[in-house]
Scaffold this motif. Structure first.
Motif, PDB file in Angstrom:
ATOM      1  N   GLY A  91       0.820  -1.194   0.000  1.00 34.99           N
ATOM      2  CA  GLY A  91       0.000   0.000   0.000  1.00 34.99           C
ATOM      3  C   GLY A  91       0.857   1.248   0.000  1.00 34.99           C
ATOM      4  N   VAL A  92       0.191   2.382   0.013  1.00 32.62           N
ATOM      5  CA  VAL A  92       0.878   3.657   0.165  1.00 32.62           C
ATOM      6  C   VAL A  92       0.925   3.976   1.652  1.00 32.62           C
ATOM      7  CG1 VAL A  92       0.927   6.098  -0.411  1.00 32.62           C
ATOM      8  CG2 VAL A  92       0.085   4.438  -2.095  1.00 32.62           C
ATOM      9  N   TYR A  93       2.114   4.229   2.137  1.00 31.34           N
ATOM     10  CA  TYR A  93       2.316   4.529   3.552  1.00 31.34           C
ATOM     11  C   TYR A  93       2.464   6.037   3.728  1.00 31.34           C
ATOM     12  CZ  TYR A  93       2.723  -0.358   4.812  1.00 31.34           C
ATOM     13  OH  TYR A  93       2.446  -1.697   5.050  1.00 31.34           O
ATOM     14  N   TYR A  94       1.660   6.564   4.639  1.00 35.36           N
ATOM     15  CA  TYR A  94       1.635   8.000   4.889  1.00 35.36           C
ATOM     16  C   TYR A  94       2.115   8.302   6.296  1.00 35.36           C
ATOM     17  CZ  TYR A  94      -1.424   8.247   0.796  1.00 35.36           C
ATOM     18  OH  TYR A  94      -1.960   8.166  -0.463  1.00 35.36           O
ATOM     19  N   CYS A  95       2.941   9.313   6.395  1.00 32.79           N
ATOM     20  CA  CYS A  95       3.335   9.828   7.706  1.00 32.79           C
ATOM     21  C   CYS A  95       2.321  10.859   8.158  1.00 32.79           C
ATOM     22  CB  CYS A  95       4.720  10.464   7.592  1.00 32.79           C
ATOM     23  SG  CYS A  95       5.369  11.119   9.140  1.00 32.79           S
ATOM     24  N   ASN A  96       2.006  10.832   9.421  1.00 28.05           N
ATOM     25  CA  ASN A  96       1.026  11.754   9.995  1.00 28.05           C
ATOM     26  C   ASN A  96       1.598  12.401  11.239  1.00 28.05           C
ATOM     27  OD1 ASN A  96      -1.175  11.694  12.429  1.00 28.05           O
ATOM     28  ND2 ASN A  96      -2.053  12.571  10.560  1.00 28.05           N
ATOM     29  N   ALA A  97       1.271  13.669  11.410  1.00 28.30           N
ATOM     30  CA  ALA A  97       1.623  14.373  12.639  1.00 28.30           C
ATOM     31  C   ALA A  97       0.398  15.127  13.116  1.00 28.30           C
ATOM     32  CB  ALA A  97       2.771  15.338  12.392  1.00 28.30           C
ATOM     33  N   GLN A 108       3.322  13.060   1.692  1.00 32.64           N
ATOM     34  CA  GLN A 108       2.825  12.762   0.345  1.00 32.64           C
ATOM     35  C   GLN A 108       2.647  11.263   0.120  1.00 32.64           C
ATOM     36  OE1 GLN A 108       5.942  13.314   1.066  1.00 32.64           O
ATOM     37  NE2 GLN A 108       7.139  11.762  -0.059  1.00 32.64           N
ATOM     38  N   GLY A 109       3.203  10.453   0.986  1.00 36.09           N
ATOM     39  CA  GLY A 109       3.061   9.003   0.871  1.00 36.09           C
ATOM     40  C   GLY A 109       4.234   8.362   0.149  1.00 36.09           C
ATOM     41  N   THR A 110       4.493   7.121   0.505  1.00 37.32           N
ATOM     42  CA  THR A 110       5.533   6.341  -0.157  1.00 37.32           C
ATOM     43  C   THR A 110       4.995   4.933  -0.399  1.00 37.32           C
ATOM     44  OG1 THR A 110       7.865   5.656  -0.073  1.00 37.32           O
ATOM     45  CG2 THR A 110       6.674   5.637   2.017  1.00 37.32           C
ATOM     46  N   GLN A 111       5.221   4.417  -1.595  1.00 37.08           N
ATOM     47  CA  GLN A 111       4.656   3.125  -1.987  1.00 37.08           C
ATOM     48  C   GLN A 111       5.496   1.979  -1.442  1.00 37.08           C
ATOM     49  OE1 GLN A 111       1.786   2.376  -3.956  1.00 37.08           O
ATOM     50  NE2 GLN A 111       2.236   0.261  -3.316  1.00 37.08           N
TER      51      GLN A 111
END
Length: 116
Positions: A91-97, A108-111
């Protein structure tokens, strides 16, 4: 405002490992919680792991024992070490703060693609 930049995604075989990085534009001690989410094709975005300002961590049941979230407060970076990867981790992994005023910020996400 917080800018988040992810890196470290890629293609890996099942059973392999990857480490994702999320660099924040300001001190992560000033952020209430940081975390990783993922979104598989056709599915909703789901929580993977979080780390709060005090250092406590939380994981989705599906990744417990395989993934580790950590942080480097000098580099203002949060990491997600992923081991024992499975095709369903794709999946696309997103960082959140999330700030202390509960304002969310997203990278922006990383695949991540895990082949069987």
């Amino acid at each position: 405002q917080v800018q988040l930049v992810e890196s470290g995604g890629g293609l890996v075989q099942a059973g392999g490992s990857l480490r994702l990085s999320c660099a924040a534009s300001r001190g992560i001690f000033s952020i209430r919680v940081m975390g990783w989410y993922r979104q598989a094709p056709g599915k909703q975005r789901e929580l993977v792991a979080t780390i709060i300002s005090g250092g406590l961590t939380n994981y989705a049941d599906s990744v417990k024992g395989r993934f580790t979230i950590s942080r480097d407060t000098v580099k203002n970076t949060v990491y997600l070490q992923m081991s024992g990867l499975k095709p369903e981790d794709t999946g696309v992994y997103y960082c959140n703060a999330e700030s202390w005023s509960n304002v969310p910020y997203w990278g922006q996400g990383t695949q991540v693609t895990v082949s069987s």
